[in-house]
Write a protein that holds these residues in place. Structure first.
Motif, mmCIF file in Angstrom:
data_model
loop_
_atom_site.group_PDB
_atom_site.id
_atom_site.type_symbol
_atom_site.label_atom_id
_atom_site.label_comp_id
_atom_site.label_asym_id
_atom_site.label_seq_id
_atom_site.Cartn_x
_atom_site.Cartn_y
_atom_site.Cartn_z
ATOM 1 N N ALA A 144 -6.988 5.042 -0.838
ATOM 2 C CA ALA A 144 -6.377 6.329 -0.388
ATOM 3 C C ALA A 144 -6.042 7.425 -1.560
ATOM 4 O O ALA A 144 -5.783 8.684 -0.411
ATOM 5 N N ALA A 174 -6.460 -6.493 -1.128
ATOM 6 C CA ALA A 174 -6.618 -5.478 -0.144
ATOM 7 C C ALA A 174 -6.037 -4.019 -0.570
ATOM 8 O O ALA A 174 -6.321 -3.085 -0.647
ATOM 9 N N LEU A 214 0.649 -1.694 0.352
ATOM 10 C CA LEU A 214 0.777 -0.634 -0.040
ATOM 11 C C LEU A 214 1.112 1.226 0.126
ATOM 12 O O LEU A 214 0.572 2.525 -0.641
ATOM 13 N N THR A 269 -7.928 -2.592 -3.113
ATOM 14 C CA THR A 269 -9.380 -1.804 -2.610
ATOM 15 C C THR A 269 -8.602 -0.214 -1.485
ATOM 16 O O THR A 269 -9.344 0.963 -1.842
ATOM 17 N N LEU A 270 -7.894 -0.808 -0.670
ATOM 18 C CA LEU A 270 -7.613 0.527 0.615
ATOM 19 C C LEU A 270 -6.858 1.417 -0.815
ATOM 20 O O LEU A 270 -6.273 3.080 -0.533
#
Lengths: 178, 129
Positions: A70, A62, A17, A65-66
């Protein structure tokens, strides 16, 4: 064992991320929609070859999506997920067929798959076949960026694996190529 | 089962794919005479070559997304957009044989269309603000 898996997945997702968000801040090199380096896929590949395919899939979903939340590109999430799904499928298939030293090939075809999936989603969502116009250049960019991220993941794996991976997960052999 | 082929085989295969794609990319594309603005696959506006000479600016909205399309001197381009990537703006004017202008976040496509597709649908839907 369960706790360890959760921790591994969370750790890898966090790393992916951060790379994703930092990369999103860089100005895009071209004015062609959908072209980017995709550095966070280094983490997805790394996960695939260490903690296993299942967890790698979790990390990827994940992160997408995140990541879109963000960076505020929720619209792009559909394209990313479609691309991610096809890419993942290609990678799983090739990972079984190719030795670890050819990880960059797996990554290249995965990236090409990602861009094809993205275009397919764009065609469906916008209802315009014309978006296919971008397919050839996205295949080229996929091949180039895929080789790059794959080679990067391969280097990370080579350096990190002996030291950490045995501790990280003893499932690595089970999930690894036979 | 494992396929053991030398690295150069894969490098050659990937290069070959790239070369083929680049050739396809640079092949001249046939393009119609008119220009159409599509949103979500629906034709919102269409312009003939003469109509592109008149100067005008169109505001197209989509779910809070805004694209300002500018027409002048026979060219059409997206002058302003509030989409995150701004690819449609940096694309510049639509060129014959070049890529269509695409704004994926706002589902907008501007491209050349055949003369037969024009007319009726012109400015019917409420895209213009």
């Amino acid at each position: 064992m369960r706790t360890r898996k959760i921790a591994e997945t969370a750790l890898l997702t966090a790393v992916a991320l951060i790379i994703y968000v930092v990369e999103a801040q860089l100005p895009s090199l071209t004015n062609i929609p959908g072209i980017k380096l995709g550095l966070s896929n280094v983490v997805t590949l790394f996960a695939m070859y260490t903690v296993g395919v299942g967890q790698a899939l979790l990390v990827m979903v994940a992160r997408v999506t995140l990541g879109s939340l963000a960076t505020g590109q929720v619209m792009g999430m559909i394209f990313s997920l479609a691309g991610g799904a096809l890419s993942f499928f290609v990678c799983i298939l090739l990972k079984r067929l190719l030795p670890v030293r050819l990880m960059w090939v797996v990554s290249a075809f995965g990236a090409i798959g990602h861009n094809i999936g993205q275009i397919a989603a764009a065609v469906v969502v916008t209802g315009t076949r014309e978006v296919i116009y971008y397919l050839p250049i996205l295949v080229v960019s996929g091949a180039l960026t895929g080789v790059f991220t794959g080679a990067a993941a391969q280097l990370v794996l080579r350096r990190v694996k002996p030291a950490v991976v045995k501790k990280l997960s003893n499932k690595s052999e089970e999930n690894g190529p036979k | 089962m494992k396929i053991y082929l030398k690295s150069w085989f894969w490098a050659a295969l990937l290069s070959f794919i790239c070369v083929v794609c680049l050739i396809i990319w640079f092949l001249p594309k046939e393009a119609g005479d008119n220009v159409g603005i599509y949103q979500n696959g629906e034709l919102l506006y269409s312009f003939t070559r003469e109509e592109l000479e008149e100067e005008r600016s169109i505001r197209i909205e989509y779910n809070g997304g805004i694209n300002v399309v500018e027409i002048s001197n026979g060219t059409i381009r997206v002058a302003e957009a509030n989409c995150p990537d701004g690819d449609c703006v940096s694309h510049g004017p639509l060129t014959r044989g070049g890529a269509p202008i695409v704004c994926l976040p706002n589902r907008l496509v501007i491209r050349f269309i055949d003369a037969g597709t024009d007319g009726q649908v012109d400015a019917v839907s409420g895209g213009a603000g």
